[in-house]
Scaffold this motif. Structure first.
Motif, PDB file in Angstrom:
ATOM      1  N   VAL A 186      43.160  43.676  36.282  1.00 45.83           N
ATOM      2  CA  VAL A 186      42.138  42.852  35.624  1.00 45.83           C
ATOM      3  C   VAL A 186      42.757  41.567  35.069  1.00 45.83           C
ATOM      4  CG1 VAL A 186      40.536  42.760  33.667  1.00 45.83           C
ATOM      5  CG2 VAL A 186      40.661  44.816  35.074  1.00 45.83           C
ATOM      6  N   LEU A 187      43.964  41.681  34.509  1.00 44.40           N
ATOM      7  CA  LEU A 187      44.521  40.546  33.767  1.00 44.40           C
ATOM      8  C   LEU A 187      45.489  39.681  34.568  1.00 44.40           C
ATOM      9  CD1 LEU A 187      45.207  42.133  30.239  1.00 44.40           C
ATOM     10  CD2 LEU A 187      43.222  40.844  30.993  1.00 44.40           C
TER      11      LEU A 187
ATOM     12  N   VAL B 199      44.607  47.789  34.272  1.00 42.18           N
ATOM     13  CA  VAL B 199      44.670  46.701  33.292  1.00 42.18           C
ATOM     14  C   VAL B 199      45.384  45.493  33.900  1.00 42.18           C
ATOM     15  CG1 VAL B 199      45.722  46.017  31.094  1.00 42.18           C
ATOM     16  CG2 VAL B 199      44.527  48.193  31.281  1.00 42.18           C
TER      17      VAL B 199
ATOM     18  N   LEU C  35      47.814  57.912  33.421  1.00 44.24           N
ATOM     19  CA  LEU C  35      48.270  56.913  32.452  1.00 44.24           C
ATOM     20  C   LEU C  35      48.717  55.636  33.169  1.00 44.24           C
ATOM     21  CD1 LEU C  35      50.015  57.510  29.223  1.00 44.24           C
ATOM     22  CD2 LEU C  35      51.343  56.155  30.778  1.00 44.24           C
TER      23      LEU C  35
ATOM     24  N   THR D 204      53.826  45.388  29.575  1.00 47.41           N
ATOM     25  CA  THR D 204      53.437  46.750  29.188  1.00 47.41           C
ATOM     26  C   THR D 204      53.564  47.709  30.358  1.00 47.41           C
ATOM     27  OG1 THR D 204      51.917  45.773  27.623  1.00 47.41           O
ATOM     28  CG2 THR D 204      51.634  48.104  28.080  1.00 47.41           C
TER      29      THR D 204
ATOM     30  N   GLY E 188      47.551  36.945  28.786  1.00 45.50           N
ATOM     31  CA  GLY E 188      47.077  38.282  29.151  1.00 45.50           C
ATOM     32  C   GLY E 188      47.872  38.839  30.316  1.00 45.50           C
TER      33      GLY E 188
ATOM     34  N   SER F  51      45.848  53.742  34.734  1.00 37.81           N
ATOM     35  CA  SER F  51      45.120  52.902  33.774  1.00 37.81           C
ATOM     36  C   SER F  51      45.856  51.588  33.558  1.00 37.81           C
ATOM     37  CB  SER F  51      44.977  53.627  32.429  1.00 37.81           C
ATOM     38  OG  SER F  51      44.488  54.918  32.610  1.00 37.81           O
ATOM     39  N   LEU F  52      47.180  51.669  33.432  1.00 42.36           N
ATOM     40  CA  LEU F  52      47.942  50.434  33.209  1.00 42.36           C
ATOM     41  C   LEU F  52      47.893  49.521  34.427  1.00 42.36           C
ATOM     42  CD1 LEU F  52      50.997  51.869  31.263  1.00 42.36           C
ATOM     43  CD2 LEU F  52      49.246  50.330  30.386  1.00 42.36           C
TER      44      LEU F  52
ATOM     45  N   SER G  12      51.195  39.987  28.994  1.00 39.15           N
ATOM     46  CA  SER G  12      51.012  41.202  28.198  1.00 39.15           C
ATOM     47  C   SER G  12      50.963  42.422  29.107  1.00 39.15           C
ATOM     48  CB  SER G  12      49.710  41.133  27.402  1.00 39.15           C
ATOM     49  OG  SER G  12      49.723  40.072  26.502  1.00 39.15           O
ATOM     50  N   SER G  13      50.151  42.310  30.168  1.00 39.35           N
ATOM     51  CA  SER G  13      49.979  43.480  31.023  1.00 39.35           C
ATOM     52  C   SER G  13      51.235  43.716  31.861  1.00 39.35           C
ATOM     53  CB  SER G  13      48.753  43.328  31.924  1.00 39.35           C
ATOM     54  OG  SER G  13      48.922  42.237  32.790  1.00 39.35           O
TER      55      SER G  13
END
Lengths: 667, 220
Positions: free
Chosen positions: B63-64, B60, B53, B155, B148, B56-57, B151-152
């Protein structure tokens, strides 16, 4: 905002009378969703079965009963997904040229999305977890799973997800985005209604249920095998489940993250996948398929396991190439994580990337081919009995091979550019999932039914159902290959009459109708078999001359599963024991530790469902209530130190003798 | 694992007492030991899924992290001394959590309460600092809605914070357990799992500290 409006939006969020269904067909669906549960409730009241339901089913922690509940829910959802098919196929057969068909474009897209979502998450996953619950503990000689309470929680979360999808028929709408809800279409800007939220939250809670179940079964298989059963002596079904559960453990957290990020985009305005604000919608496609491709193998591996058991039993021969079967599973587990990009070759990742994923996709067909050949070699020179489980296997080989070849064809990126998102693809994956997973599940239900319920299913009707399924299926999907070549895209609700596609769509609809008949025959098969259950009673506990440990128990399996701990020293332990007419030293009966029933798993999932429903409709106070129910129930459960009870050796002996006497079982 | 009855002990009991009731007692001991190792092993498996989990974050975020969309970069936002303080507090809490497990193994109720209490306070201070940092960014107009990248950032770090919150809740419940029931086998097992969870969050934080804050703050 006026006082009344503020009051309503605080207590009801986005919920209002506008959420009720707009069209006649939707009203029909909604009333079914209300009437069916009401009918069941009425039936339970009339027959005074509420207590029975509560004590025997709702609170049970017995994996055998949980398995049965998974399968019942999944079969009910198969009917729901099938009703969607009826609408889709009718629409596509009619809707050429000036005829607009029976559905609005938005409603059609919702139905297609619901069909995909329900069939994958609530039918295929449900049948798979049902079988795993029924069979894994029995096949490894364990009386229970590692964490019985967690197991029940997994089931009820799955159930909660199912309920949420179906609530969308009554209140609001469902996603009209396709079953994987690609952004930017699934973002708030383009899908402002609650449809996508229903999709997100039903998958979120069902997905967490699956993840917890995977942890449970990994530990069960790795730690609870009966003494003597080392890895290379496990039944092939257990191996396939081990592979599948490893994939769930690695893939489902990615799904949880992806869904959560999409929900954050929609609910609190983040920019993960939005078209503006620095979002990256291609990241969504990568993430969802990093889960989605392993998911395909999560479903198919246990199906392979089922066929391994069925084929060797009905060929009365040990499985050909056991070690190569194991290695094939291992290879598939590994490779399934490095092929996800073949779902979007057209994204434009460049030729090097596409070439790598194309080649990997072709490579993964190799272990699958190994398995097909091993099954065929198992049949070769076996003493074959043509019972309906084996018929399903043969149907599977035909359909799965055709579908698999189509898949390898699409693994070539330039070809994929022609076929991407066409009906050719639709035909391919239906052949893999229906021909592979669903046929295996039908074979499994027929094969293990007597073990669980104590009587066999009617064979004649089973065969009829198989032939109708096979013919209907080919008639329904072969035209889609042709239509795909002709350029018909997926999720097509209307096309020009001049394209000349209508005849093929009509043929496909006729095929779907034949599948509908097949399902009707299957329902009849259950009814007739229950009616004739005395005549079809399985008194031996071993109706098919089986090979693995579950057949050493009486049918139906007693709640404690094994009266005495089974002894294993070889592969196909029960078969070998029968062959050598083993008169092992009589073991004494032992005390058995069993888990008490508990209603709290149901309460946890109920809290999760309330939470999910409230978030869908932005009813924040209710979401907090749901969350508090979940947390409080977990703490409550953790305070209970007396979750087990002991079935004394003398009681086990008494029950076992009664079973042996009733069944005429000689052991 | 010496406090848990193990199979060797059980066999010893078996050889000493041959009558039936002791045999079943032995069987129960073995069953209990097996169940405890299963639970700990299952918890490890859960932690591995949680690892996926977080992975994955992190992906992300990777990428961002440049998608600032005209908003601030990490270098403009992050204050390394502040984050270093957070890190030191969390690392200390991991140490005190370890002391709680050691005391639990010695069945020393008061010390367990003390160290769990200290761990709780440290964890709560870490969370307080994190919330304060988030609050500061949001008040400057740099919330998760800004870009973005943000956001990442919110999160990934927020998911860690959520885990810490769950850990604190768990710790509070465990303090209640120890207080009311003393250190039973069940409590000991759960304190062990709690400490695994806490150390795991520590490890995740090290990655967050390095990848999000250090790489973000240092202009390359």
């Amino acid at each position: 905002m006026s006082g009344a409006a503020y009051f309503a939006s605080f207590w009801l969020g986005k919920l209002s009378l506008k959420a009720l269904p707009p069209s006649a067909i939707q009203w029909f669906g909604a009333s079914l969703m209300i009437l069916v549960p009401l009918g069941i409730a009425l039936l339970l009241s009339v027959t005074h079965r509420w207590k029975w339901l509560y004590h025997e089913w709702l609170t049970t922690l017995d994996p055998k009963k949980i398995g049965v509940m998974y399968i019942i829910v999944a079969l009910a959802m198969l009917l729901r997904g099938g009703a969607d098919v009826a609408l889709i196929k009718t629409q596509q057969a009619l809707s050429a040229g000036s005829n607009a068909g029976i559905l609005s474009a938005s409603h059609f897209q919702q139905i297609v999305t619901a069909h995909g979502t329900i069939m994958i998450f609530f039918v295929a996953m449900g049948l798979m977890f049902g079988l795993i619950n029924l069979l894994v503990p029995l096949q490894i000689g364990a009386r229970d799973v590692a964490f019985p309470f967690l197991n029940a929680t997994s089931f009820w979360l799955f159930f909660g997800g199912m309920v949420l999808v179906n609530i969308s028929l009554i209140l609001g709408d469902f996603a009209a985005t396709g079953w994987l809800a690609y952004p930017p279409l699934s973002e708030l800007h383009f899908s402002p209604t609650v449809g996508v939220d229903y999709w997100i939250w039903s998958l979120e809670i069902a997905g967490i249920g699956s993840l917890l179940a995977a942890i449970n079964f990994l530990v069960t298989i790795l730690k609870m095998r009966v003494k003597g059963m080392n890895f290379m002596k496990m039944p092939m079904f257990v191996w396939s489940v081990l592979g599948s559960m490893l994939l769930v453990a690695f893939a489902f957290p990615i799904l949880t993250v992806t869904l959560t990020l999409l929900a954050l985009d929609r609910d609190i305005g983040t920019h993960f996948f939005t078209a503006t604000g620095g979002g990256n919608m291609m990241m969504y496609v990568n993430l969802i398929w990093a889960w989605g491709h392993p998911e395909v193998y999560i479903l198919i591996l246990p199906a392979f396991g089922v066929f391994s058991e069925v084929v060797s039993t009905f060929a009365r021969k040990r499985l050909f190439g056991y070690p190569s079967m194991v290695w094939a599973i291992a290879a598939i587990v590994l490779l399934s994580f490095i092929v996800w990009l073949h779902h979007f070759f057209t994204m434009g990742a460049g030729s090097d990337v596409n070439a790598f994923f194309g080649i990997m996709t072709m490579v993964i067909a190799v272990p699958t081919g190994v398995k097909i050949f091993n099954w065929l070699f198992t049949l070769y020179r076996g003493r074959i009995r043509m019972a309906s489980p084996l018929l399903w296997f043969i149907g599977f080989v035909v359909i799965f091979t055709i579908g698999g070849m189509a898949g390898v064809l699409m693994a070539v990126p330039p070809v994929d550019f022609q076929l991407h998102n066409s009906l050719f693809l639709v035909a391919h994956f239906h052949m893999m999932i229906v021909g592979g997973v669903v046929f295996a599940d039908f074979a499994a239900i027929t094969y293990w039914f007597p073990k669980i319920f104590g009587f066999k299913l009617n064979e004649k009707l089973g065969r009829l159902a198989f032939w109708l399924w096979l013919i209907g299926f080919l008639l329904s999907f072969v035209p889609l290959y042709i239509l795909g070549f002709m350029g018909a895209t997926r999720r097509l609700n209307h096309y020009s009459a001049s394209l000349g596609w209508q005849q093929l769509f009509i043929v496909s609809a006729v095929g779907a109708a034949i599948i509908g008949m097949a399902v009707g025959v299957q329902i009849l098969q259950f009814a007739v078999s229950i009616y004739q259950r005395k005549a079809n009673r399985d008194k031996t506990g071993d109706p098919w001359d089986g090979r693995s440990l579950e057949w050493s128990t009486p049918s139906p399996v007693p709640f404690y599963s094994f009266a005495k701990t089974p002894q294993v020293s070889t592969r196909d332990a029960f078969w070998e024991a029968k062959k050598q007419k083993q008169t092992s030293t009589p073991q004494p009966y032992e005390d058995i530790v069993l888990t008490k029933n508990s209603p709290l798993a149901l309460v946890i999932a109920g809290g999760a469902l309330i939470f999910a429903f409230a978030v869908v409709w932005h009813i924040w106070w209710l979401a907090i209530v749901g969350l508090l129910i979940v947390i409080a129930t977990i703490i409550l459960r953790s305070m209970d130190e007396h979750t087990e009870y002991i079935l004394s050796a003398s009681e086990v002996e008494r029950l076992d003798r009664a079973y042996l006497k009733a069944g005429g079982l000689s052991k | 694992m010496s406090e848990l009855p193990n199979a060797a002990d059980a066999v010893e009991v078996l050889t000493r007492h041959k009558n039936y009731s002791n045999l079943t007692r032995t069987a129960k001991l073995i069953a209990k030991h097996d169940a405890d190792t299963r639970t700990i092993f299952g918890f490890w498996v859960y932690l591995m899924t949680d690892c996926v989990l977080f992975a994955s974050l992190f992906a992300v975020f990777a990428v961002l992290h440049n998608n600032t969309y005209g908003g601030p970069t990490g270098a403009m936002l992050f204050s390394l001394p502040y984050v270093l303080a957070e890190t030191l507090i969390l690392l200390s809490s991991s140490f005190t959590c370890g002391l709680a497990v050691l005391s639990a193994q010695q069945r020393h109720k008061k010390r367990v309460l003390l160290w769990l209490g200290v761990t709780f306070l440290l964890g709560a201070s870490f969370l307080g600092l994190e919330v304060n940092e988030f609050n500061k960014f949001v008040r400057m107009g740099d919330s998760w809605r800004r870009s973005g990248f943000l956001s990442s950032y919110f999160t990934l770090v927020g998911t860690h914070g959520l885990h810490i919150t769950i850990g604190l809740l768990w710790m509070a419940v465990m303090i209640g357990f120890v207080f009311r029931r003393g250190i039973t086998d069940l409590v000991l097992k759960r304190i062990r799992m709690l400490s695994l969870f806490w150390h795991f969050l520590d490890v995740v934080w090290i990655f967050i500290f390095t990848i999000v804050y250090l790489f973000g703050a240092i202009k390359l």
